[in-house]
Design an enzyme around this catalytic site. Sequence first.
Site, short mmCIF file in Angstrom:
data_model
loop_
_atom_site.label_atom_id
_atom_site.label_comp_id
_atom_site.label_asym_id
_atom_site.label_seq_id
_atom_site.Cartn_x
_atom_site.Cartn_y
_atom_site.Cartn_z
CG ASP A 46 1.00 -2.35 -11.20
OD1 ASP A 46 1.03 -2.74 -12.24
OD2 ASP A 46 0.03 -2.18 -10.65
CG HIS A 192 2.44 -5.07 -6.97
ND1 HIS A 192 1.40 -6.04 -6.83
CD2 HIS A 192 2.04 -3.78 -6.86
CE1 HIS A 192 0.27 -5.10 -6.71
NE2 HIS A 192 0.62 -4.00 -6.85
ZN LIG Z 1 1.40 0.47 -7.40
#
Ligand SMILES: [Zn+2]
Length: 223
Positions: A46, A192
Amino acid sequence: MRYLLAHFLFLKMRFFVKTNWFIRIIFPNYIWKIQTNEKKVFLTFDDGPTPEITEWVLAQLNKYNAKATFFCIGDNIKKHPEIFQKTISENHSIGNHTYNHLNGWKTNTKDYIENVNLCSSEINNLQSTICNLFRPPYGKIKFLQAKKLIRENYKIIMWDIISYDFDKTISKEKCLENVLSNVVPGSIIVFHDSNKAWQNLEYVLPKTLDFLKKKGYSFEKID
Ligand SMILES: [Zn+2]
């Protein structure tokens, strides 16, 4: 009621690496895991594209012939289209993570949907397939926002395991353990490709790929 319950559970969830069964039952319209008996895992990244970090992730994935899904922020795609293009050309999946990383609980539904659609326009301008995967930033989305997005054909992709790579208060060893001790066939795992997560990600991703490959897992993208 469902909204209040969601608030409560997500506050509790801060301490859960593995999404518990109760949350899955309350939100059956969200995808928490991929149904399969085969040894497949679904890595997701992400908040990119992020210079250097996303490119490093792509290189790690390449070493293992791994495919993954990148939930991109529209504004980051606009800033770094060449990294986004590279992600597509290496045949990974792209998902929508809003244009400005909005918190659904703090945003009215009209603005939220517009922001999601703005991100989709950015994505769809650069790739030939239509993007219909969506992950709400912070996992926070109101019931009505989700309903509208599902009506617009988005699939809402949550997760089975969250690594907490972005959390600077946990050690990289703990972050690795979060992932490896919870994986099962069909797990959707959150990482992430962001500056905030780099310190943990740099340690955890190569070890995750190595360990799971040795266990016989393949790494697939979400379609
Ligand atoms: Zn995010």
